[in-house]
Design an enzyme around this catalytic site. Structure first.
Site, PDB file in Angstrom:
ATOM      1  N   GLU A  34      -6.973  -3.315   0.806  1.00  0.00           N
ATOM      2  CA  GLU A  34      -7.183  -4.664   0.189  1.00  0.00           C
ATOM      3  C   GLU A  34      -8.458  -5.231   0.170  1.00  0.00           C
ATOM      4  O   GLU A  34      -8.635  -5.943  -0.899  1.00  0.00           O
ATOM      5  CB  GLU A  34      -5.840  -5.294   0.597  1.00  0.00           C
ATOM      6  CG  GLU A  34      -5.884  -5.811   1.833  1.00  0.00           C
ATOM      7  CD  GLU A  34      -4.707  -6.863   2.045  1.00  0.00           C
ATOM      8  OE1 GLU A  34      -3.774  -7.002   1.261  1.00  0.00           O
ATOM      9  OE2 GLU A  34      -4.524  -7.054   3.227  1.00  0.00           O
ATOM     10  N   ARG A  49      -4.068  14.545 -11.405  1.00  0.00           N
ATOM     11  CA  ARG A  49      -4.416  12.969 -11.473  1.00  0.00           C
ATOM     12  C   ARG A  49      -5.209  12.425 -10.335  1.00  0.00           C
ATOM     13  O   ARG A  49      -5.197  13.214  -9.193  1.00  0.00           O
ATOM     14  CB  ARG A  49      -3.180  11.988 -11.492  1.00  0.00           C
ATOM     15  CG  ARG A  49      -2.476  11.858 -12.837  1.00  0.00           C
ATOM     16  CD  ARG A  49      -1.386  11.189 -12.571  1.00  0.00           C
ATOM     17  NE  ARG A  49      -0.588  10.912 -14.089  1.00  0.00           N
ATOM     18  CZ  ARG A  49       0.870  10.840 -14.123  1.00  0.00           C
ATOM     19  NH1 ARG A  49       1.581  10.860 -13.228  1.00  0.00           N
ATOM     20  NH2 ARG A  49       1.259  10.913 -15.441  1.00  0.00           N
ATOM     21  N   ARG A  76       4.993  -3.468   6.442  1.00  0.00           N
ATOM     22  CA  ARG A  76       5.288  -4.273   7.400  1.00  0.00           C
ATOM     23  C   ARG A  76       6.675  -4.276   7.746  1.00  0.00           C
ATOM     24  O   ARG A  76       7.100  -4.941   8.904  1.00  0.00           O
ATOM     25  CB  ARG A  76       4.759  -5.730   7.207  1.00  0.00           C
ATOM     26  CG  ARG A  76       3.300  -6.006   7.235  1.00  0.00           C
ATOM     27  CD  ARG A  76       3.096  -7.302   7.508  1.00  0.00           C
ATOM     28  NE  ARG A  76       3.627  -8.461   7.062  1.00  0.00           N
ATOM     29  CZ  ARG A  76       3.156  -9.377   6.297  1.00  0.00           C
ATOM     30  NH1 ARG A  76       1.966  -9.598   5.919  1.00  0.00           N
ATOM     31  NH2 ARG A  76       4.056 -10.516   5.872  1.00  0.00           N
ATOM     32  N   ASP A 116      -2.820  -4.895  11.367  1.00  0.00           N
ATOM     33  CA  ASP A 116      -4.045  -4.966  10.807  1.00  0.00           C
ATOM     34  C   ASP A 116      -4.877  -4.311  12.085  1.00  0.00           C
ATOM     35  O   ASP A 116      -6.138  -3.430  11.910  1.00  0.00           O
ATOM     36  CB  ASP A 116      -4.800  -6.155  10.447  1.00  0.00           C
ATOM     37  CG  ASP A 116      -4.320  -6.692   9.160  1.00  0.00           C
ATOM     38  OD1 ASP A 116      -3.520  -5.922   8.564  1.00  0.00           O
ATOM     39  OD2 ASP A 116      -4.754  -7.574   9.086  1.00  0.00           O
ATOM     40  N   MET A 131      -2.894  -2.448   3.260  1.00  0.00           N
ATOM     41  CA  MET A 131      -3.321  -3.606   3.816  1.00  0.00           C
ATOM     42  C   MET A 131      -4.675  -3.696   4.716  1.00  0.00           C
ATOM     43  O   MET A 131      -4.997  -2.660   5.104  1.00  0.00           O
ATOM     44  CB  MET A 131      -2.129  -4.510   4.625  1.00  0.00           C
ATOM     45  CG  MET A 131      -1.068  -5.181   3.447  1.00  0.00           C
ATOM     46  SD  MET A 131       0.112  -5.857   4.555  1.00  0.00           S
ATOM     47  CE  MET A 131       0.774  -6.779   3.086  1.00  0.00           C
TER      48      MET A 131
END
Ligand code: F6P
Length: 341
Positions: free
Chosen positions: A221, A162, A274, A127, A169
């Site tokens: 997220e 589309r 991860r 992060d 994350m």
């Protein structure tokens, strides 16, 4: 002297490189002995460990994950958890610990150090949200994985006209979304630091289709629309009180289709970010953190954490490292806005 090593919290690529750096330098230069505790703070609480030797860390540099295992065990919240760790270390003749982790693991490290168990911290997290260090290892690998996914999604989005939404994350900080979105040419980047306006997002999407291009939306997220949304998830919080996130991309999928009439599909990258082998940047940073952490232990700098400052590795107070989360500043986010829509 005998030193314990543990890896706690969410794993990330580069953990093994730190362990290898600690043991290689610690044994060959200082003649220390190493114990690897299994599964984060669970290891010292339950006295579950294995010896770490130069032989046992051979070949682990490119391997993702952690040879020691990890967990989100929180001994500070356990009845007698801290005392058990203190007693177990004393009985094994362990002088101090090197704890490799993010905000939670290092928060415990700080508590342990305050209660008389010497600890040195090494910052890790994909992060990149730890204060006091410019970067954490694992972040560069995660960004590259997300960027590659975005590159791939561009071509299939164009073929099918589309909207493709990529959820990455980032619980409280949007570093992965910001870097991967900018590197991957996303048309909208949504981060937890700023609640987003769904009408605005839909305007960007419609504008993008007018130019005959298909939009890619990158969303952390932890990002939320103004007024919030119901992810429909009900999973119990972990030992550090974190709820399990996820669901914003699927929620956006429905809302964007309803509001714009364009087909929208969500891709949730999840733990792919991860896993696997670390990038060269992460291997070098993690190795240098390991080399400096054992030097700090040898010199008795307990209560400190290794930190990257520009190109130098420095020691900072553990307390400073966990005092505040490092989030994406608004002026940095604004730099990316020129590419939105
Ligand atoms: O802290 C790292 C991280 O990968 C976060 O980005 C994410 O919210 C969390 O861990 C997921 O944790 P877990 O693997 O325990 O679900």
């Amino acid at each position: 002297m005998k030193i314990g090593v543990l890896t706690g919290g969410g794993d990330c690529p580069g953990l093994n490189a730190v362990i290898r750096g600690i043991v290689r330098r610690g044994v060959s230069e200082y003649g220390h002995e190493f114990i690897g505790f299994r599964d984060g703070w669970r290891g010292p609480v339950e006295n579950d460990f294995r010896p770490l030797t130069i032989e046992s860390v051979r070949g682990i540099l490119p391997r993702g994950g952690t040879i020691l295992g990890s967990s989100r065990t929180n001994p500070v919240e356990m009845d007698g958890g801290v005392d058990r760790i203190r007693e177990n270390l004393k009985a094994a003749g362990i002088v101090g610990l090197i704890a490799i982790g993010g905000e939670d693991t290092l928060g415990v490290a700080l508590e342990m150090n305050r209660s008389g168990v010497p600890v040195i911290g090494v910052p890790k997290t994909i992060d990149n949200d730890l204060g006091a260090t410019d970067y954490t290892f694992g972040f560069d690998t995660a960004v590259n994985i997300a960027m590659e996914a975005i590159d791939r999604l561009h071509t299939t989005a164009e073929s099918h006209h589309r909207v493709l939404i990529v959820e990455v994350m980032g619980r409280h900080a949007g570093w992965i979304a910001f870097h991967a979105g900018l590197a991957g040419g996303a048309n909208v980047i949504l981060i937890p630091e700023q609640e987003f306006d769904l009408d605005r997002v839909c305007e960007y999407i419609e504008r993008r289709f007018k130019d005959q291009y298909s939009p890619i939306v990158v969303v952390s997220e932890g990002a939320k629309p103004i007024g919030g949304f119901d992810s429909g998830r009900q999973v119990p919080a972990d030992a550090f009180g974190h709820e399990r996130l996820g669901g914003v991309a699927h929620w956006l999928e429905g809302e964007i289709e309803r509001r714009t009439g364009k087909e929208a599909r969500a891709t949730v990258l999840g733990h792919v970010q991860r896993g696997g082998t670390p990038t060269a940047f992460d291997r070098v940073l993690a190795t240098r953190f390991g080399l400096h952490a054992i030097e700090a232990a040898d010199q008795g700098h307990w209560g400190k954490m290794t930190a990257l400052r520009s190109t130098r590795i420095e020691l900072v107070e553990l307390a400073d490292a966990v005092a505040e989360l490092k989030t994406v500043p608004p002026e940095l986010y604004q730099e990316a806005e020129v590419f939105f829509g």
